[in-house]
Design a protein around this motif. Structure first.
Motif, mmCIF file in Angstrom:
data_model
loop_
_atom_site.group_PDB
_atom_site.id
_atom_site.type_symbol
_atom_site.label_atom_id
_atom_site.label_comp_id
_atom_site.label_asym_id
_atom_site.label_seq_id
_atom_site.Cartn_x
_atom_site.Cartn_y
_atom_site.Cartn_z
ATOM 1 N N ALA A 187 -56.451 -47.694 16.162
ATOM 2 C CA ALA A 187 -56.934 -46.353 16.487
ATOM 3 C C ALA A 187 -55.969 -45.319 15.932
ATOM 4 C CB ALA A 187 -57.070 -46.206 17.998
ATOM 5 N N ILE A 188 -54.700 -45.670 15.938
ATOM 6 C CA ILE A 188 -53.662 -44.793 15.400
ATOM 7 C C ILE A 188 -52.738 -45.628 14.518
ATOM 8 C CG2 ILE A 188 -51.597 -43.431 15.995
ATOM 9 C CD1 ILE A 188 -54.066 -41.927 16.860
ATOM 10 N N ALA A 189 -52.436 -45.121 13.324
ATOM 11 C CA ALA A 189 -51.389 -45.742 12.510
ATOM 12 C C ALA A 189 -50.305 -44.693 12.278
ATOM 13 C CB ALA A 189 -51.944 -46.249 11.187
ATOM 14 N N LEU A 190 -49.053 -45.141 12.366
ATOM 15 C CA LEU A 190 -47.923 -44.213 12.267
ATOM 16 C C LEU A 190 -47.051 -44.573 11.081
ATOM 17 C CD1 LEU A 190 -46.871 -44.329 16.028
ATOM 18 C CD2 LEU A 190 -48.148 -42.497 14.888
ATOM 19 N N LEU A 191 -46.429 -43.560 10.527
ATOM 20 C CA LEU A 191 -45.525 -43.802 9.408
ATOM 21 C C LEU A 191 -44.435 -42.757 9.397
ATOM 22 C CD1 LEU A 191 -44.883 -45.195 6.616
ATOM 23 C CD2 LEU A 191 -46.310 -43.448 5.577
ATOM 24 N N SER A 192 -43.227 -43.253 9.180
ATOM 25 C CA SER A 192 -42.147 -42.374 8.766
ATOM 26 C C SER A 192 -41.997 -42.669 7.280
ATOM 27 C CB SER A 192 -40.871 -42.732 9.542
ATOM 28 O OG SER A 192 -39.767 -42.141 8.910
ATOM 29 N N PRO A 193 -42.527 -41.796 6.412
ATOM 30 C CA PRO A 193 -42.629 -42.150 4.992
ATOM 31 C C PRO A 193 -41.266 -42.421 4.346
ATOM 32 C CG PRO A 193 -43.812 -40.107 5.471
ATOM 33 C CD PRO A 193 -43.028 -40.449 6.689
ATOM 34 N N ALA A 194 -41.317 -43.273 3.322
ATOM 35 C CA ALA A 194 -40.113 -43.535 2.529
ATOM 36 C C ALA A 194 -39.848 -42.324 1.627
ATOM 37 C CB ALA A 194 -40.326 -44.779 1.695
ATOM 38 N N TYR A 195 -38.577 -42.122 1.285
ATOM 39 C CA TYR A 195 -38.255 -41.033 0.358
ATOM 40 C C TYR A 195 -37.780 -41.567 -0.996
ATOM 41 C CZ TYR A 195 -33.642 -42.187 2.165
ATOM 42 O OH TYR A 195 -32.526 -42.878 2.541
ATOM 43 N N ASP A 196 -37.760 -42.904 -1.127
ATOM 44 C CA ASP A 196 -37.430 -43.502 -2.427
ATOM 45 C C ASP A 196 -38.105 -44.873 -2.525
ATOM 46 O OD1 ASP A 196 -35.956 -45.156 -0.768
ATOM 47 O OD2 ASP A 196 -34.003 -44.568 -1.563
ATOM 48 N N TYR A 197 -38.136 -45.412 -3.740
ATOM 49 C CA TYR A 197 -38.837 -46.688 -3.953
ATOM 50 C C TYR A 197 -38.190 -47.835 -3.177
ATOM 51 C CZ TYR A 197 -41.931 -44.772 -7.525
ATOM 52 O OH TYR A 197 -42.899 -44.058 -8.170
ATOM 53 N N ASP A 198 -36.887 -47.725 -2.905
ATOM 54 C CA ASP A 198 -36.211 -48.801 -2.169
ATOM 55 C C ASP A 198 -36.430 -48.705 -0.658
ATOM 56 O OD1 ASP A 198 -35.291 -49.835 -4.507
ATOM 57 O OD2 ASP A 198 -33.383 -48.735 -4.438
ATOM 58 N N ARG A 199 -37.099 -47.687 -0.231
ATOM 59 C CA ARG A 199 -37.417 -47.485 1.193
ATOM 60 C C ARG A 199 -36.150 -47.472 2.059
ATOM 61 N NH1 ARG A 199 -42.790 -51.431 1.508
ATOM 62 N NH2 ARG A 199 -43.125 -51.361 -0.720
ATOM 63 N N ASN A 200 -35.157 -46.788 1.581
ATOM 64 C CA ASN A 200 -33.931 -46.673 2.368
ATOM 65 C C ASN A 200 -34.170 -45.862 3.629
ATOM 66 O OD1 ASN A 200 -31.877 -48.087 0.857
ATOM 67 N ND2 ASN A 200 -32.276 -46.568 -0.755
ATOM 68 N N ILE A 201 -33.256 -46.009 4.556
ATOM 69 C CA ILE A 201 -33.367 -45.236 5.797
ATOM 70 C C ILE A 201 -32.107 -44.391 5.953
ATOM 71 C CG2 ILE A 201 -33.552 -45.363 8.313
ATOM 72 C CD1 ILE A 201 -35.070 -48.012 7.928
ATOM 73 N N ASN A 202 -32.278 -43.097 5.841
ATOM 74 C CA ASN A 202 -31.160 -42.179 6.130
ATOM 75 C C ASN A 202 -31.408 -41.550 7.497
ATOM 76 O OD1 ASN A 202 -33.203 -40.397 5.695
ATOM 77 N ND2 ASN A 202 -32.287 -39.386 3.920
#
Ligand SMILES: [Zn+2]
Length: 474
Positions: free
Chosen positions: A196-211
């Motif tokens: 019903a709901i899908a959530l995303l904190s989008p990636a900001y680079d191709y490597d999908r790093n997390i800052n």
């Protein structure tokens, strides 16, 4: 007791009660003038304007530009707090669920003075309702230039995209909420629940790093999941985080605003997405409270990655174990059926047209409805030979008799005033002659067929994707 002086433990307790109350009292805040996915954009703005007028002490509204066709795009501001939050809805014109939830959120802030008093000193909330009014007026994804605004964050050839970029650059929000709808046929991983709901904190680079920026959004996503699943267990999925360099969410994350994508999907018996609208309302109201009080910071990044992934595993109707025949050879398949919407000019409205979209072993899929057709044989439904034009020709048809004799479709091109919406008769009627010409291929065929036992007795008729038992028809 003043909310501002609460300890963090008390604050969490207060928050938990607040969410319970918002769920219980939602009808107080729901703006009921619109309860359908499709609506007139002028009606929306009329309703919004009157809410804002009533709440003019707490809301500031200004026009921030125009769409390609010259429709106004507005920015609403609430609060004077340090933490800045920007939300926008319907950058895809046919994704309206959150636009309605934003009306409810505005209504909540207007009605719950205790809540708005607390929030307005902590946050500044900016809302752009319906970023793509030209697309919205046609209920189409793209803008009038036929450009997907959400692939225009870098090239900025759409006025709507330029407006969004400019607002972000000027405000420099700490958080942004990018509000969309996704296909209703997504599921929460392999849980068998619709997403019903899908959530995303989008990636900001191709490597999908997390800052730090992305991590804050991840924690807010976990907060949202926890809020929604208090009331709707297992309906939240995690959206694919592949980096899309042209999209706004991915770039906003890169430019330093923690960005949360909320996608409204499908839910049981919720074609107009009113239940999902409520989930959005809870998510948005809950998030701003959590952000205002930094409650989300206690959530764990791991919990985000434990949310099952969004997968396209739902059919609107799944018929299992049915015997079909080709060149007199019988074999067993499952049949997956989905609907699409089509404008029917004789009915004067959009109708759902159900089609067979997959056959074979569909044992890894789920259905909003399922039917076990073990030991039953598939036969295409027959089309009633005569084309009918007058209501009096159809009002006395013996539908039960027709179905027992293998008919599923009547071609009728008369008046619909006296035909009950979604009744069996309504479902049996096709206003076009095309079913006569339909091929005998299952894939792509309209979902009109009957299921018989080996003695030729009709157990079920599937009529425009709905299951009927002839015995139960009166
Ligand atoms: Zn979208």
């Amino acid at each position: 007791m003043k909310v501002n002086t609460l300890t963090s433990h008390q604050q969490e307790k207060y928050f938990s009660n607040l969410v319970q109350e918002l769920h219980k009292d939602y009808s107080k805040y729901k703006v009921t003038q619109i309860q359908t996915r499709r609506f007139e954009i002028n009606d929306y703005h009329r309703i919004l304007d009157s809410l804002l007028e009533e709440g003019k002490e707490i809301f500031n509204v200004k026009k921030i530009g125009s769409s390609f066709k010259g429709r106004d795009i507005k920015l609403i501001k609430f609060g004077e707090g340090k933490i800045k939050i920007l939300m926008w809805s319907q950058m895809h014109g046919d994704e309206s669920t959150a636009s309605l939830a934003l009306l409810d959120l505005i209504n909540l802030l207007k009605k719950r003075k205790d809540l708005s008093d607390e929030l307005k000193s902590k946050i500044s909330l900016f809302i752009i309702p319906i970023l793509n009014p030209d697309g919205a007026s046609e209920f189409e994804r793209r803008n009038y230039q036929e450009i997907d605004i959400n692939r225009d964050a870098l090239r900025l050839q759409t006025p709507e995209g330029r407006i969004l970029k400019k607002v972000r650059d000027e405000i420099q929000p700490d958080f942004t909420f990018n509000l969309h709808d996704q296909y209703a046929n997504n599921s929460v991983g392999r849980t068998g629940s619709p997403a019903a709901i899908a959530l995303l904190s989008p990636a900001y680079d191709y490597d999908r790093n997390i800052n730090e920026v992305r991590e804050r959004a991840i924690k807010v996503c976990v907060e949202i999941k926890d809020i929604i699943e208090k009331f709707y267990p297992s309906v939240v999925a995690r959206y694919d985080d592949e980096f899309e360099p042209r999209a706004f969410g991915d770039n906003f994350q890169k430019w330093g605003s923690s960005t949360i994508l909320i996608e409204s999907g499908g839910y049981f018996n919720d074609f107009e997405k009113q239940e999902i609208r409520k989930m959005n309302f809870l998510a948005l109201a809950g998030s701003i409270y959590s952000i205002a009080n930094q409650l989300y910071q206690k959530k764990s990044t791991d919990a985000y990655f434990e949310i099952p992934e969004n997968q396209r595993l739902f059919f609107d109707l799944l018929v299992k174990n049915v015997t079909v025949k080709k060149d007199s050879i019988e074999y067993i398949v499952d049949i997956g059926i989905n609907y699409s919407e089509k404008y029917d000019s004789l009915r004067g409205k959009y109708i759902k047209v159900y089609t067979i979209t997959d056959i074979g072993d569909l044992s890894t899929f789920y259905g909003f409805d399922t039917l076990d057709a073990k030991n039953l044989k598939f036969e295409f439904g027959e089309v009633y030979e005569e084309i009918l034009n007058e209501f009096k020709q159809i009002e006395n048809l013996d539908l039960k008799f027709l179905i027992q004799n293998g008919y599923t479709t009547i071609i009728y091109q008369g008046n619909f005033d006296k035909i009950k919406e979604d009744s069996l008769l309504d479902e049996m009627i096709s206003t076009t002659k095309s079913p006569i010409r339909e091929s005998k291929k299952l894939l792509g065929h309209s979902a009109n067929f009957i299921l018989k036992d080996e003695n030729g007795k009709v157990h079920y008729a599937v009529i425009n994707g709905r299951v009927y038992e002839p015995n139960k028809i009166h």
